[in-house]
Design an enzyme around this catalytic site. Structure first.
Site, PDB file in Angstrom:
ATOM      1  CB  SER A 160      -0.915  -0.162   1.122  1.00  0.00           C
ATOM      2  OG  SER A 160      -1.789  -1.126   1.007  1.00  0.00           O
ATOM      3  CD  GLU A 161       0.120   4.152   2.050  1.00  0.00           C
ATOM      4  OE1 GLU A 161      -1.014   4.779   1.740  1.00  0.00           O
ATOM      5  OE2 GLU A 161      -0.089   2.843   2.888  1.00  0.00           O
ATOM      6  CB  THR A 162       7.395   1.734  -0.388  1.00  0.00           C
ATOM      7  OG1 THR A 162       6.742   0.528  -0.667  1.00  0.00           O
ATOM      8  CG2 THR A 162       8.790   1.881  -0.340  1.00  0.00           C
ATOM      9  CG  HIS A 221       0.222   2.089   7.200  1.00  0.00           C
ATOM     10  ND1 HIS A 221       0.151   2.185   5.786  1.00  0.00           N
ATOM     11  CD2 HIS A 221       1.253   0.668   6.863  1.00  0.00           C
ATOM     12  CE1 HIS A 221       0.537   1.430   4.858  1.00  0.00           C
ATOM     13  NE2 HIS A 221       1.419   0.634   5.504  1.00  0.00           N
TER      14      HIS A 221
END
Length: 288
Positions: free
Chosen positions: A49-51, A80
């Site tokens: 979802s995210e890096t 998050h």
């Protein structure tokens, strides 16, 4: 283009004390010298979802700067990644300028992060101000209903709760209705939709949340701090939720995330705080 070198990297599971139940986050701790294209390429490759990428701050009040990428592009803020990036920075030896609080610099400005008493791996971030709020326009409501495959009488409210990622909040009659959703992602184009419904009193969680972000390359996000921050400001602010509650998210994806929400009325910590456990899963080096 920078010369490839080994960079410290970690993967953490956020909003869970049990590995594999929350929302994973890859963090490149030594991101100095990486180009925008390299960051975007690595985020597409992880397909999380995210890096995030940790960098020296440009604001003298910040402890570190973070850039947040989804597989579809960069975000000015996300929840998050804020908690996970803070944990990664602390684990790498980061020491905050001010005792008791870490100050993160990101696209929306400065975000405070603090340790929550009673949980060694539980962090909380201060919800940033809403950039857009209030009832959604009729045409937006109509699109959201089509995308969620719902009739008008199945929805209680549709409001903007945008704190950076552009969230549209949709409140349903109950948590079971949230769990049952099977969205039409093609009809959702241009919208990031968060849905919330209440569980009966006395359960392990108070509300169920789901987050749909197909334009970001992630049809459904497992557990979403920024959305929960926006929903809390809306629903606590209007008296529809208590000043302290727990949101569950991720069941539809085989996860079991827990988001601990608290509104503090006054003092140094006044505001809405979004807390979650951060669990370390992988540590190593990345050649990039």
């Amino acid at each position: 283009m920078s010369v490839p070198r080994d960079r410290r990297t970690v993967v953490l599971d956020v909003f869970t004390a049990e590995p594999l139940k929350g929302n994973p986050l890859a963090v490149v701790v030594d991101a100095d010298g990486l180009s925008d294209a390299q960051m975007a390429a690595y985020a597409r490759w992880t397909n999380l979802s995210e890096t995030t990428f940790l960098l020296p701050p440009t604001d003298p009040e910040a402890d570190y700067r973070v850039r947040i990428f989804t597989p579809g592009g960069e975000l000015p803020f996300a929840g998050h990644p804020t908690l996970g990036s803070c944990q990664a920075w602390r684990d790498a030896g980061g020491v905050p300028r001010q005792a008791g609080v870490v100050v993160q610099e990101c696209g929306v400005g400065l975000v405070r992060v603090r340790q929550v008493d009673g949980g060694s791996n539980r962090l909380a971030f201060a919800a940033p101000p809403l950039r857009r709020s209030g009832p959604a326009e009729p045409e937006v409501v109509a699109q959201a209903l089509r995308a969620l495959r719902l009739s008008a009488d199945a929805v209680l409210q549709v409001e903007w709760v945008d704190n950076g990622p552009g969230w549209l909040g949709v409140r349903l009659h109950d948590a079971a209705a949230v769990r049952a959703l099977v969205p039409d992602y093609a009809a959702m184009r241009g919208l990031n939709v968060g849905v919330v419904g209440a569980w009966p009193a006395g359960g392990a969680v108070d509300v169920e949340v789901r987050a749909f972000v197909p334009d970001l390359g992630v049809p459904e996000d497992p557990v979403t701090g920024s959305l929960n921050a926006g929903l809390a400001q809306w629903l606590i602010g209007t008296g529809q939720l208590p000043v302290r509650y727990v949101a569950g998210q991720g069941q539809a994806l085989g996860r079991d995330g827990r988001v601990h929400v608290e509104h503090i009325a006054e003092g140094d910590w006044a505001g809405v705080w979004i807390a979650g456990d951060v669990t370390r899963c992988i540590a190593g080096t990345l050649r990039l």
